[in-house]
Design a protein around this motif. Structure first.
Motif, PDB file in Angstrom:
ATOM      1  N   HIS A 152       8.528  -7.186  12.076  1.00  0.00           N
ATOM      2  CA  HIS A 152       8.946  -6.982  10.684  1.00  0.00           C
ATOM      3  C   HIS A 152       8.148  -7.901   9.764  1.00  0.00           C
ATOM      4  O   HIS A 152       7.674  -7.487   8.698  1.00  0.00           O
ATOM      5  CB  HIS A 152      10.451  -7.236  10.531  1.00  0.00           C
ATOM      6  N   GLN A 153       7.975  -9.144  10.178  1.00  0.00           N
ATOM      7  CA  GLN A 153       7.193 -10.090   9.382  1.00  0.00           C
ATOM      8  C   GLN A 153       5.740  -9.630   9.260  1.00  0.00           C
ATOM      9  O   GLN A 153       5.138  -9.723   8.189  1.00  0.00           O
ATOM     10  CB  GLN A 153       7.263 -11.482   9.993  1.00  0.00           C
ATOM     11  N   ARG A 154       5.187  -9.123  10.360  1.00  0.00           N
ATOM     12  CA  ARG A 154       3.799  -8.641  10.332  1.00  0.00           C
ATOM     13  C   ARG A 154       3.669  -7.418   9.438  1.00  0.00           C
ATOM     14  O   ARG A 154       2.668  -7.269   8.730  1.00  0.00           O
ATOM     15  CB  ARG A 154       3.303  -8.346  11.756  1.00  0.00           C
ATOM     16  N   LEU A 155       4.653  -6.539   9.450  1.00  0.00           N
ATOM     17  CA  LEU A 155       4.653  -5.377   8.568  1.00  0.00           C
ATOM     18  C   LEU A 155       4.552  -5.830   7.112  1.00  0.00           C
ATOM     19  O   LEU A 155       3.726  -5.322   6.345  1.00  0.00           O
ATOM     20  CB  LEU A 155       5.919  -4.536   8.778  1.00  0.00           C
ATOM     21  N   ALA A 156       5.368  -6.801   6.736  1.00  0.00           N
ATOM     22  CA  ALA A 156       5.339  -7.326   5.375  1.00  0.00           C
ATOM     23  C   ALA A 156       3.972  -7.917   5.051  1.00  0.00           C
ATOM     24  O   ALA A 156       3.418  -7.677   3.962  1.00  0.00           O
ATOM     25  CB  ALA A 156       6.438  -8.369   5.201  1.00  0.00           C
ATOM     26  N   GLU A 157       3.410  -8.676   5.985  1.00  0.00           N
ATOM     27  CA  GLU A 157       2.086  -9.276   5.783  1.00  0.00           C
ATOM     28  C   GLU A 157       1.012  -8.213   5.603  1.00  0.00           C
ATOM     29  O   GLU A 157       0.144  -8.338   4.728  1.00  0.00           O
ATOM     30  CB  GLU A 157       1.709 -10.161   6.968  1.00  0.00           C
ATOM     31  N   LEU A 158       1.045  -7.192   6.446  1.00  0.00           N
ATOM     32  CA  LEU A 158       0.021  -6.142   6.369  1.00  0.00           C
ATOM     33  C   LEU A 158       0.085  -5.393   5.046  1.00  0.00           C
ATOM     34  O   LEU A 158      -0.955  -5.101   4.444  1.00  0.00           O
ATOM     35  CB  LEU A 158       0.171  -5.162   7.533  1.00  0.00           C
ATOM     36  N   ILE A 159       1.284  -5.094   4.585  1.00  0.00           N
ATOM     37  CA  ILE A 159       1.417  -4.398   3.301  1.00  0.00           C
ATOM     38  C   ILE A 159       0.817  -5.253   2.190  1.00  0.00           C
ATOM     39  O   ILE A 159       0.059  -4.742   1.344  1.00  0.00           O
ATOM     40  CB  ILE A 159       2.885  -4.028   3.028  1.00  0.00           C
ATOM     41  N   ALA A 160       1.104  -6.543   2.203  1.00  0.00           N
ATOM     42  CA  ALA A 160       0.536  -7.441   1.194  1.00  0.00           C
ATOM     43  C   ALA A 160      -0.985  -7.515   1.318  1.00  0.00           C
ATOM     44  O   ALA A 160      -1.703  -7.483   0.307  1.00  0.00           O
ATOM     45  CB  ALA A 160       1.149  -8.838   1.325  1.00  0.00           C
ATOM     46  N   GLU A 161      -1.479  -7.581   2.555  1.00  0.00           N
ATOM     47  CA  GLU A 161      -2.929  -7.634   2.773  1.00  0.00           C
ATOM     48  C   GLU A 161      -3.615  -6.364   2.271  1.00  0.00           C
ATOM     49  O   GLU A 161      -4.674  -6.435   1.630  1.00  0.00           O
ATOM     50  CB  GLU A 161      -3.239  -7.846   4.250  1.00  0.00           C
ATOM     51  N   TYR A 162      -3.033  -5.219   2.566  1.00  0.00           N
ATOM     52  CA  TYR A 162      -3.612  -3.959   2.089  1.00  0.00           C
ATOM     53  C   TYR A 162      -3.607  -3.899   0.559  1.00  0.00           C
ATOM     54  O   TYR A 162      -4.579  -3.449  -0.052  1.00  0.00           O
ATOM     55  CB  TYR A 162      -2.857  -2.760   2.654  1.00  0.00           C
ATOM     56  N   ARG A 163      -2.528  -4.360  -0.053  1.00  0.00           N
ATOM     57  CA  ARG A 163      -2.439  -4.345  -1.516  1.00  0.00           C
ATOM     58  C   ARG A 163      -3.510  -5.254  -2.115  1.00  0.00           C
ATOM     59  O   ARG A 163      -4.219  -4.866  -3.046  1.00  0.00           O
ATOM     60  CB  ARG A 163      -1.046  -4.798  -1.972  1.00  0.00           C
ATOM     61  N   GLU A 164      -3.643  -6.456  -1.555  1.00  0.00           N
ATOM     62  CA  GLU A 164      -4.634  -7.394  -2.067  1.00  0.00           C
ATOM     63  C   GLU A 164      -6.054  -6.876  -1.858  1.00  0.00           C
ATOM     64  O   GLU A 164      -6.909  -7.036  -2.740  1.00  0.00           O
ATOM     65  CB  GLU A 164      -4.453  -8.761  -1.416  1.00  0.00           C
ATOM     66  N   ALA A 165      -6.307  -6.243  -0.720  1.00  0.00           N
ATOM     67  CA  ALA A 165      -7.633  -5.679  -0.449  1.00  0.00           C
ATOM     68  C   ALA A 165      -7.970  -4.549  -1.427  1.00  0.00           C
ATOM     69  O   ALA A 165      -9.143  -4.330  -1.743  1.00  0.00           O
ATOM     70  CB  ALA A 165      -7.720  -5.175   0.992  1.00  0.00           C
ATOM     71  N   ALA A 166      -6.942  -3.865  -1.904  1.00  0.00           N
ATOM     72  CA  ALA A 166      -7.133  -2.789  -2.882  1.00  0.00           C
ATOM     73  C   ALA A 166      -7.216  -3.343  -4.303  1.00  0.00           C
ATOM     74  O   ALA A 166      -7.344  -2.571  -5.259  1.00  0.00           O
ATOM     75  CB  ALA A 166      -5.992  -1.784  -2.784  1.00  0.00           C
ATOM     76  N   ASP A 167      -7.154  -4.682  -4.433  1.00  0.00           N
ATOM     77  CA  ASP A 167      -7.214  -5.358  -5.729  1.00  0.00           C
ATOM     78  C   ASP A 167      -6.105  -4.867  -6.663  1.00  0.00           C
ATOM     79  O   ASP A 167      -6.337  -4.616  -7.839  1.00  0.00           O
ATOM     80  CB  ASP A 167      -8.587  -5.183  -6.370  1.00  0.00           C
ATOM     81  N   LEU A 168      -4.907  -4.756  -6.098  1.00  0.00           N
ATOM     82  CA  LEU A 168      -3.745  -4.331  -6.877  1.00  0.00           C
ATOM     83  C   LEU A 168      -2.740  -5.470  -6.956  1.00  0.00           C
ATOM     84  O   LEU A 168      -2.589  -6.242  -6.021  1.00  0.00           O
ATOM     85  CB  LEU A 168      -3.064  -3.120  -6.223  1.00  0.00           C
ATOM     86  N   LYS A 169      -2.056  -5.540  -8.080  1.00  0.00           N
ATOM     87  CA  LYS A 169      -0.944  -6.469  -8.234  1.00  0.00           C
ATOM     88  C   LYS A 169       0.323  -5.765  -7.760  1.00  0.00           C
ATOM     89  O   LYS A 169       0.382  -4.529  -7.686  1.00  0.00           O
ATOM     90  CB  LYS A 169      -0.781  -6.860  -9.700  1.00  0.00           C
ATOM     91  N   GLY A 204      -3.259   2.956  -0.871  1.00  0.00           N
ATOM     92  CA  GLY A 204      -4.483   3.567  -0.357  1.00  0.00           C
ATOM     93  C   GLY A 204      -4.864   3.097   1.028  1.00  0.00           C
ATOM     94  O   GLY A 204      -6.039   2.878   1.309  1.00  0.00           O
ATOM     95  N   PHE A 205      -3.871   2.911   1.901  1.00  0.00           N
ATOM     96  CA  PHE A 205      -4.183   2.535   3.274  1.00  0.00           C
ATOM     97  C   PHE A 205      -3.694   3.614   4.228  1.00  0.00           C
ATOM     98  O   PHE A 205      -2.879   4.465   3.870  1.00  0.00           O
ATOM     99  CB  PHE A 205      -3.606   1.161   3.639  1.00  0.00           C
ATOM    100  N   ASP A 206      -4.233   3.576   5.440  1.00  0.00           N
ATOM    101  CA  ASP A 206      -3.873   4.539   6.474  1.00  0.00           C
ATOM    102  C   ASP A 206      -2.625   4.037   7.197  1.00  0.00           C
ATOM    103  O   ASP A 206      -2.682   3.003   7.868  1.00  0.00           O
ATOM    104  CB  ASP A 206      -5.036   4.692   7.459  1.00  0.00           C
ATOM    105  N   PRO A 207      -1.500   4.736   7.085  1.00  0.00           N
ATOM    106  CA  PRO A 207      -0.284   4.268   7.758  1.00  0.00           C
ATOM    107  C   PRO A 207      -0.438   4.238   9.272  1.00  0.00           C
ATOM    108  O   PRO A 207       0.206   3.442   9.948  1.00  0.00           O
ATOM    109  CB  PRO A 207       0.797   5.257   7.310  1.00  0.00           C
TER     110      PRO A 207
END
Length: 83
Positions: free
Chosen positions: A10-27, A65-68
């Protein structure tokens, strides 16, 4: 089967979502706007304070914009005994 909330996966899921958002340069507010939700919704997901159901995960993937499939594969790659 132990509860998944606050588990390593669950913690990794949260981290990955944040990482994908940051990589997409989104707030967080950008993602929230795309989801027609408030920014705290995204913040609670990324901090692990909120669970994400399958439909929400698909909506997040589309908004960011990430691949689930890649996210799920990363979670499956984690050893179950760490949950």
């Amino acid at each position: 089967m132990p509860p998944s909330f606050r588990s390593p996966r669950h913690q990794r899921l949260a981290e990955l979502i944040a990482e994908y958002r940051e990589a997409a340069d989104l707030k967080q507010s950008d993602v929230a706007k795309r989801l027609k939700r408030h920014q705290p919704f995204v913040s609670e997901i990324e901090s692990g304070q909120r669970r994400v159901d399958l439909i929400e995960l698909l909506d997040l993937a589309e908004a960011i914009g990430f691949d689930p499939h890649a996210l799920i594969d990363a979670l499956l790659a984690m050893k179950q005994d760490t949950d």
